[in-house]
Design a protein around this motif. Structure first.
Motif, PDB file in Angstrom:
ATOM      1  N   ARG A   1      -3.045   7.999  -4.972  1.00 29.22           N
ATOM      2  CA  ARG A   1      -3.677   8.736  -3.879  1.00 29.22           C
ATOM      3  C   ARG A   1      -3.542  10.243  -4.055  1.00 29.22           C
ATOM      4  O   ARG A   1      -4.482  11.005  -3.849  1.00 29.22           O
TER       5      ARG A   1
ATOM      6  N   ASN B   1       0.818   3.349  -5.707  1.00 28.69           N
ATOM      7  CA  ASN B   1      -0.307   3.645  -4.823  1.00 28.69           C
ATOM      8  C   ASN B   1      -0.266   5.075  -4.302  1.00 28.69           C
ATOM      9  O   ASN B   1      -1.294   5.749  -4.219  1.00 28.69           O
TER      10      ASN B   1
ATOM     11  N   PRO C   1       0.803  -1.234   0.000  1.00 26.67           N
ATOM     12  CA  PRO C   1       0.000   0.000   0.000  1.00 26.67           C
ATOM     13  C   PRO C   1       0.835   1.282   0.000  1.00 26.67           C
ATOM     14  O   PRO C   1       0.315   2.358  -0.278  1.00 26.67           O
TER      15      PRO C   1
END
Length: 102
Positions: free
Chosen positions: A91, A87, A82
């Motif tokens: 985000r 990732n 994550p």
């Protein structure tokens, strides 16, 4: 095995890097990143800060369970996923789309 015996470490980026590299980890409870990146006996061991005896015992446990280290390293990779670049970029992109024009 990657060992981070910090007395103070708000996050500890190096823990994520070690996990992403497939290393089992030993970290003190002072390492903030250990909350997200360390699961005892799954991908590493947690020890109290300033507790040399528990650090030595954790190192001995790792040495005595060498056959489990590869699996722990694979689990570490999963826990680091994550926080990988893809990732984080996603985000930030989503955040900027939502809040960037305000």
């Amino acid at each position: 095995v990657f060992i981070l015996p910090s007395r103070f470490e708000p996050w500890g980026v190096v823990l994520g890097e070690a996990c992403a590299a497939g290393m089992p980890i030993i970290a003190t409870t002072a390492c903030g990143g250990s909350v997200e990146l360390l699961r005892p006996y799954f991908n590493g061991l947690s020890v109290a800060k300033n507790d040399i005896e528990s650090l030595v015992k954790a190192m001995q446990w790792m040495h005595g369970h060498e056959s489990e280290l590869r699996g722990m390293g694979n689990h570490a990779i999963d826990l680091a996923a994550p926080f990988d670049v893809k990732n984080w970029a996603y985000r930030w992109h989503e955040w900027s789309r939502k809040w960037g024009g305000r």
